[in-house]
Enzyme design. Structure first.
Site, PDB file in Angstrom:
ATOM      1  N   TYR A 183      38.734  29.332  -3.094  1.00 56.81           N
ATOM      2  CA  TYR A 183      39.197  29.179  -4.478  1.00 56.81           C
ATOM      3  C   TYR A 183      40.001  30.433  -4.828  1.00 56.81           C
ATOM      4  O   TYR A 183      39.737  31.513  -4.294  1.00 56.81           O
ATOM      5  CB  TYR A 183      37.994  29.041  -5.420  1.00 56.81           C
ATOM      6  CG  TYR A 183      38.371  28.623  -6.827  1.00 56.81           C
ATOM      7  CD1 TYR A 183      38.670  27.291  -7.123  1.00 56.81           C
ATOM      8  CD2 TYR A 183      38.453  29.565  -7.861  1.00 56.81           C
ATOM      9  CE1 TYR A 183      39.035  26.906  -8.415  1.00 56.81           C
ATOM     10  CE2 TYR A 183      38.817  29.183  -9.154  1.00 56.81           C
ATOM     11  CZ  TYR A 183      39.104  27.853  -9.416  1.00 56.81           C
ATOM     12  OH  TYR A 183      39.462  27.472 -10.682  1.00 56.81           O
ATOM     13  N   PHE A 219      46.398  27.245 -13.042  1.00 54.20           N
ATOM     14  CA  PHE A 219      46.809  27.617 -11.681  1.00 54.20           C
ATOM     15  C   PHE A 219      45.555  27.617 -10.825  1.00 54.20           C
ATOM     16  O   PHE A 219      44.562  28.253 -11.187  1.00 54.20           O
ATOM     17  CB  PHE A 219      47.417  29.031 -11.632  1.00 54.20           C
ATOM     18  CG  PHE A 219      47.585  29.549 -10.217  1.00 54.20           C
ATOM     19  CD1 PHE A 219      48.808  29.444  -9.570  1.00 54.20           C
ATOM     20  CD2 PHE A 219      46.504  30.092  -9.509  1.00 54.20           C
ATOM     21  CE1 PHE A 219      48.955  29.889  -8.256  1.00 54.20           C
ATOM     22  CE2 PHE A 219      46.650  30.536  -8.185  1.00 54.20           C
ATOM     23  CZ  PHE A 219      47.882  30.428  -7.566  1.00 54.20           C
ATOM     24  N   GLU A 220      45.620  26.920  -9.707  1.00 56.10           N
ATOM     25  CA  GLU A 220      44.530  27.000  -8.733  1.00 56.10           C
ATOM     26  C   GLU A 220      45.111  26.685  -7.375  1.00 56.10           C
ATOM     27  O   GLU A 220      45.910  25.751  -7.253  1.00 56.10           O
ATOM     28  CB  GLU A 220      43.462  25.910  -8.980  1.00 56.10           C
ATOM     29  CG  GLU A 220      42.528  26.137 -10.134  1.00 56.10           C
ATOM     30  CD  GLU A 220      41.556  24.948 -10.341  1.00 56.10           C
ATOM     31  OE1 GLU A 220      41.912  23.799 -10.052  1.00 56.10           O
ATOM     32  OE2 GLU A 220      40.434  25.215 -10.777  1.00 56.10           O
ATOM     33  N   ILE A 221      44.722  27.466  -6.369  1.00 56.92           N
ATOM     34  CA  ILE A 221      44.916  27.030  -4.989  1.00 56.92           C
ATOM     35  C   ILE A 221      43.497  26.995  -4.454  1.00 56.92           C
ATOM     36  O   ILE A 221      42.771  27.986  -4.582  1.00 56.92           O
ATOM     37  CB  ILE A 221      45.794  28.005  -4.176  1.00 56.92           C
ATOM     38  CG1 ILE A 221      47.207  28.071  -4.777  1.00 56.92           C
ATOM     39  CG2 ILE A 221      45.863  27.557  -2.710  1.00 56.92           C
ATOM     40  CD1 ILE A 221      48.133  29.085  -4.109  1.00 56.92           C
ATOM     41  N   HIS A 267      34.912  24.919 -13.319  1.00 59.50           N
ATOM     42  CA  HIS A 267      35.279  25.312 -11.942  1.00 59.50           C
ATOM     43  C   HIS A 267      34.850  26.745 -11.645  1.00 59.50           C
ATOM     44  O   HIS A 267      34.360  27.052 -10.556  1.00 59.50           O
ATOM     45  CB  HIS A 267      36.808  25.243 -11.740  1.00 59.50           C
ATOM     46  CG  HIS A 267      37.346  23.856 -11.627  1.00 59.50           C
ATOM     47  ND1 HIS A 267      38.672  23.598 -11.387  1.00 59.50           N
ATOM     48  CD2 HIS A 267      36.741  22.649 -11.706  1.00 59.50           C
ATOM     49  CE1 HIS A 267      38.862  22.284 -11.329  1.00 59.50           C
ATOM     50  NE2 HIS A 267      37.713  21.695 -11.522  1.00 59.50           N
TER      51      HIS A 267
END
Ligand SMILES: Nc1nc2c(ncn2[C@@H]2O[C@H](COP(=O)(O)OP(=O)(O)OP(=O)(O)O)[C@@H](O)[C@H]2O)c(=O)[nH]1
Ligand SMILES: *[C@@H]1O[C@H](CO)[C@@H](O)[C@H](O)[C@H]1NC(C)=O
Ligand SMILES: *[C@@H]1O[C@H](CO)[C@@H](O)[C@H](O)[C@H]1NC(C)=O
Ligand SMILES: *[C@@H]1O[C@H](CO)[C@@H](O)[C@H](O)[C@H]1NC(C)=O
Ligand SMILES: [Mg+2]
Length: 397
Positions: free
Chosen positions: A227, A284-286, A321
């Site tokens: 994450y 924004f998340e990768i 999350h």
């Protein structure tokens, strides 16, 4: 004379051969996608239709850039993902253009678009033309975008009325609640997402200010990250009054899902008694989709969902999350992308360190950087992980 003419003919022949060789070798640099063999890279899938093939890029970008990961055959099993309405078309187009210019034109990753309604032709046409990888469009099943049967509708309506009076942002919105619940518990289980292991979430109207010259998905995999984030901040307390209670109920029933080397220090100042409201900003998340699809995460989501807070309060997917990542991942599985310069209204992450900004051709103003501001939780992330703050951070507060 005859000897000179023959000599000239040899030279011309050699030149023609060289030119031919050049063309053959440059056309073979078109990236190959191991797991999509059989499907030409240039064909787009839209539901079950295909649009006409687009010309594949033949001129590799050489200026100051690493060779594309696609050329080395180490392409990742990854996609961009965007949840959007048809009315978000022009705002998401701006985001896509920037993601493509700064990153994806060098990598050509796919892009999945999800919507609770059908995407219209214009949305499909425009976004397909902008994305350099394949685009896929999915409709969200009604079960994932509606009130579960255990929710008391009257109680939920009364809360919305109350939040409207208190002028809590999106407090009276039903669709915003469905959106937050969907992003918390369902997007990674959409059939189109099952084909991938990694995702990068993109929202409308974001900006990217620096070049990204390496494969961020590969970075995540190589460094055992699950994450990641670029901005962190404190959540608006009124939207999550009982979220931490629900989390504590979950960890009490499922202690096996809490890992030992977790980031509780990021979430709590009293070793888990109370929540300090710090979270990673999820627009924004990768991240790793297999982690979100794991029993641990799904148990967590279901436990929170049943406590009703997505509707009786207004829980955001960002704290949901973040708490999961902080408790169910090891500390070193969470990554802060300092080199990804990013804006989503109203906050900017602009890399600390002038040399980084010059090297990456950044166009953000370092004075706008939010990281070392008192409302950011990024300092705390550094401390919890024993990281040294980037050079020059004090000057850039
Ligand atoms: N299909 C669909 N997408 C939605 C809906 N509401 C929000 N979204 C998408 O969900 C994501 C989050 O919504 P935003 O409106 O950006 O929420 P936010 O980032 O908290 O608030 P903003 O400050 O307005 O950006 C975006 O990608 C939106 O396009 C909806 O009702 N339907
Ligand atoms: C897929 O193809 C079938 C048969 O040609 C057609 O009826 C259906 O509408 C198509 N679906 C989409 C999403 O294009
Ligand atoms: C990509 O990831 C998905 C989800 O983990 C997996 O089912 C699929 O087999 C993977 N594809 C390849 C080619 O590895
Ligand atoms: C936590 O569990 C207790 C005891 O079962 C229950 O009363 C409470 O409502 C739960 N809290 C949340 C937020 O779900
Ligand atoms: Mg947004």
């Amino acid at each position: 004379m005859a000897g000179t003419q023959r000599y000239l003919r040899y030279i011309i022949f050699a030149l023609v051969c060289l030119i031919l060789l050049f063309f053959i070798s440059s056309s073979s640099t078109v990236p190959a996608t191991p797991w999509q063999s059989g499907k030409p890279e240039t064909v787009k899938e839209i539901g079950n239709q295909s649009t006409s093939p687009k010309t594949a890029p033949t001129t590799p970008n050489t200026q100051n850039e690493l060779p594309p990961a696609t050329a080395s055959g180490s392409r990742m099993n990854a996609t961009f993902v965007t949840l959007a309405r048809n009315s978000d078309l022009w705002e998401i187009s701006r985001s896509i253009r920037q993601v493509e210019d700064r990153f994806n034109r060098k990598f050509n990753y796919d892009w999945v678009f999800l919507n609770d309604d059908d995407f219209d032709d214009e949305f499909v046409k425009v976004t397909t033309s902008l994305v350099s990888g394949k685009t896929k469009y999915g409709k969200i099943p009604t079960e994932h975008w509606s009130f579960p049967d255990f929710i008391d509708q009257d109680k939920a309506a009364a809360v919305r009325e109350e939040m409207k009076e208190k002028k809590i942002i999106y407090g009276d919105s039903i669709s915003y609640r469905h959106m937050c619940r969907y992003e918390s518990g369902f997007f990674f289980r959409h059939p189109l997402m099952l084909d991938y292991e990694w995702y990068w979430r993109v929202e409308p109207s974001i900006e990217l200010f620096c070049d990204i010259n390496y494969d961020t998905f590969k970075f995540m995999a190589d460094n055992k990250k699950k994450y990641s984030f670029v901005l962190s901040l404190y959540e608006y307390v009124e939207t999550i009054p009982t979220l931490w209670d629900a989390v504590k109920n979950f960890t009490a029933t499922h202690p096996e899902h809490v890992v030992k080397d977790n980031s509780m220090g990021f979430l709590s100042d009293d070793n888990g008694e109370s929540y300090n409201h710090c979270h990673f900003w999820s627009n924004f998340e990768i991240g790793n989709l297999d982690w979100l699809r794991s029993k641990a995460y799904v148990d967590y989501f279901e436990s929170l969902d049943h406590s009703g807070g997505f509707f009786y309060e207004r829980w955001g997917d960002a704290p949901v999350h973040s708490i999961a990542a902080a408790l169910m991942l090891q500390k070193d599985e969470i990554h802060f992308f300092n080199d990804i310069a990013y804006y989503h209204v109203p906050f900017t992450h602009c890399p600390t360190g002038q040399q980084t900004r010059l090297d990456l051709k950044c166009h953000c103003n370092p004075k706008d950087n939010f990281d070392w501001n008192g409302y950011s939780c990024t300092s705390r992330f550094y401390e919890v992980n024993g990281m040294t703050k980037p050079e020059g951070y004090e000057k850039e507060q």
